[in-house]
Design an enzyme around this catalytic site. Structure first.
Site, PDB file in Angstrom:
ATOM      1  N   HIS A 136       0.829  -1.204   0.000  1.00  0.00           N
ATOM      2  CA  HIS A 136       0.000   0.000   0.000  1.00  0.00           C
ATOM      3  C   HIS A 136       0.865   1.257   0.000  1.00  0.00           C
ATOM      4  O   HIS A 136       0.635   2.189  -0.779  1.00  0.00           O
ATOM      5  CB  HIS A 136      -0.920  -0.027   1.225  1.00  0.00           C
ATOM      6  CG  HIS A 136      -1.708   1.232   1.425  1.00  0.00           C
ATOM      7  ND1 HIS A 136      -2.964   1.402   0.907  1.00  0.00           N
ATOM      8  CD2 HIS A 136      -1.396   2.378   2.093  1.00  0.00           C
ATOM      9  CE1 HIS A 136      -3.415   2.615   1.245  1.00  0.00           C
ATOM     10  NE2 HIS A 136      -2.488   3.229   1.954  1.00  0.00           N
ATOM     11  N   GLU A 137       1.876   1.289   0.872  1.00  0.00           N
ATOM     12  CA  GLU A 137       2.715   2.483   0.978  1.00  0.00           C
ATOM     13  C   GLU A 137       3.571   2.688  -0.265  1.00  0.00           C
ATOM     14  O   GLU A 137       3.734   3.812  -0.744  1.00  0.00           O
ATOM     15  CB  GLU A 137       3.598   2.393   2.229  1.00  0.00           C
ATOM     16  CG  GLU A 137       2.836   2.343   3.549  1.00  0.00           C
ATOM     17  CD  GLU A 137       1.916   3.541   3.752  1.00  0.00           C
ATOM     18  OE1 GLU A 137       2.190   4.619   3.182  1.00  0.00           O
ATOM     19  OE2 GLU A 137       0.907   3.405   4.458  1.00  0.00           O
ATOM     20  N   HIS A 140       1.599   4.287  -3.065  1.00  0.00           N
ATOM     21  CA  HIS A 140       1.506   5.745  -2.983  1.00  0.00           C
ATOM     22  C   HIS A 140       2.683   6.402  -3.702  1.00  0.00           C
ATOM     23  O   HIS A 140       2.513   7.366  -4.456  1.00  0.00           O
ATOM     24  CB  HIS A 140       1.516   6.199  -1.519  1.00  0.00           C
ATOM     25  CG  HIS A 140       0.188   6.134  -0.838  1.00  0.00           C
ATOM     26  ND1 HIS A 140      -0.966   6.697  -1.357  1.00  0.00           N
ATOM     27  CD2 HIS A 140      -0.179   5.596   0.362  1.00  0.00           C
ATOM     28  CE1 HIS A 140      -1.974   6.498  -0.523  1.00  0.00           C
ATOM     29  NE2 HIS A 140      -1.522   5.827   0.525  1.00  0.00           N
ATOM     30  N   GLU A 197      -6.100   6.725  -1.374  1.00  0.00           N
ATOM     31  CA  GLU A 197      -6.012   5.573  -0.482  1.00  0.00           C
ATOM     32  C   GLU A 197      -6.616   4.332  -1.137  1.00  0.00           C
ATOM     33  O   GLU A 197      -6.044   3.239  -1.076  1.00  0.00           O
ATOM     34  CB  GLU A 197      -6.731   5.874   0.843  1.00  0.00           C
ATOM     35  CG  GLU A 197      -6.053   6.913   1.706  1.00  0.00           C
ATOM     36  CD  GLU A 197      -4.651   6.491   2.112  1.00  0.00           C
ATOM     37  OE1 GLU A 197      -4.430   5.310   2.434  1.00  0.00           O
ATOM     38  OE2 GLU A 197      -3.755   7.350   2.087  1.00  0.00           O
TER      39      GLU A 197
END
Length: 272
Positions: A136-137, A140, A197
């Site tokens: 997820h990070e 980004h 997100e």
């Protein structure tokens, strides 16, 4: 009126000349600050952060953070290369750091500097849970969300300045500033963050699956996150993050697609 039209024209030209393409969606995105400027600033902030915090090195957990991070980065490069984005990561400088901090958090700076707080490891539960967090990070950073948010913030400020230049009546100006502040934050900036997100959740699923991790573990992670938060999150429309229930449903809807994408790279088993 002539000055007002000039502001609009300058703003339109700025938008036209300041776009980048998101490799995962193919959509044009705001890029008022180029990565050539953004990355060095992010790297400097990361280095400063490390000097001010206790870094955990040469432990089982620190090794796991580095191992998982490397797998996610390799997965990202494989996907990008296979989809016509060779060299996309040439300016990224991957680094994976575990920090001694009870905060339940992790983040990835633009350009690939990743920090995991020790407080999030119990919620991660295991390596697959950590892969969901780091996927997820990293997503980004790969999708340039930091760049887009910074650009959107600059446009938000530009809109406020333009309004204050054009509107001469003080009472009207006061109403504009009040409405613009609330309206642009709740109506634009917060949904903008929520969309990032959700996008990072989806991209992260593909990355963790290509790295060999079961994507449904991301849904299990957010169930643990929900239990850990104790229901104290703000209403979704006032939050920069989607509600936990929303994320779980979205992850469940994309898990099969993530496995199918991973199979294109020869990945047929997924670690839980």
């Amino acid at each position: 009126m002539k000055y007002k039209n000039s502001i609009v024209a300058i703003g339109a030209l700025t938008l036209f000349l300041s776009c980048a393409t998101n490799p995962f969606t193919g959509n044009k995105t705001l890029a008022l600050v180029p990565n050539s400027q953004l990355f060095p600033t992010a790297f400097a902030q990361y280095d400063e952060f490390l000097t001010e915090n206790k870094v955990i090195r040469n432990t089982k957990d620190a090794d796991m953070v580095k191992r998982v991070g490397q797998k996610i980065a390799v997965a990202a490069e494989r996907w990008l290369d296979a989809n016509g984005y060779q060299g996309y990561l040439k300016d990224y400088q991957w680094e994976y750091t575990l920090v001694d901090d009870k905060t339940v958090n992790a983040w990835c700076m633009p350009g690939g500097k990743i920090v995991v707080y020790s407080g999030i490891l119990p919620v991660a539960g295991d390596e697959a849970g950590l892969a969901a967090i780091m996927g997820h990070e990293v997503a980004h950073a790969l999708a340039n969300h930091g760049q887009q948010r910074m650009s959107a913030g600059m446009l938000q400020q530009l809109g406020a300045v333009a309004g204050n230049v054009v509107i001469k009546d003080q009472e009207t100006l006061n109403l504009f500033n009040q409405a613009y502040g609330v309206g642009s934050q709740v109506g634009v900036m917060l949904p903008f963050s929520r969309s990032h997100e959700s996008q990072a959740d989806e991209i992260g699923l593909y990355l963790m699956a290509i790295a060999g991790y079961e994507p449904m573990e991301a849904a299990n992670l957010w169930r643990r996150m929900s239990a850990q938060s104790g229901g104290g999150a703000p209403p979704e429309f006032l939050s920069t993050h989607p509600a936990n229930e929303t994320r779980i449903k979205n992850i469940e809807a994309h898990a099969d697609k993530a496995r199918s994408e991973a199979r294109k790279f020869g990945v047929t088993t997924f670690k839980t």
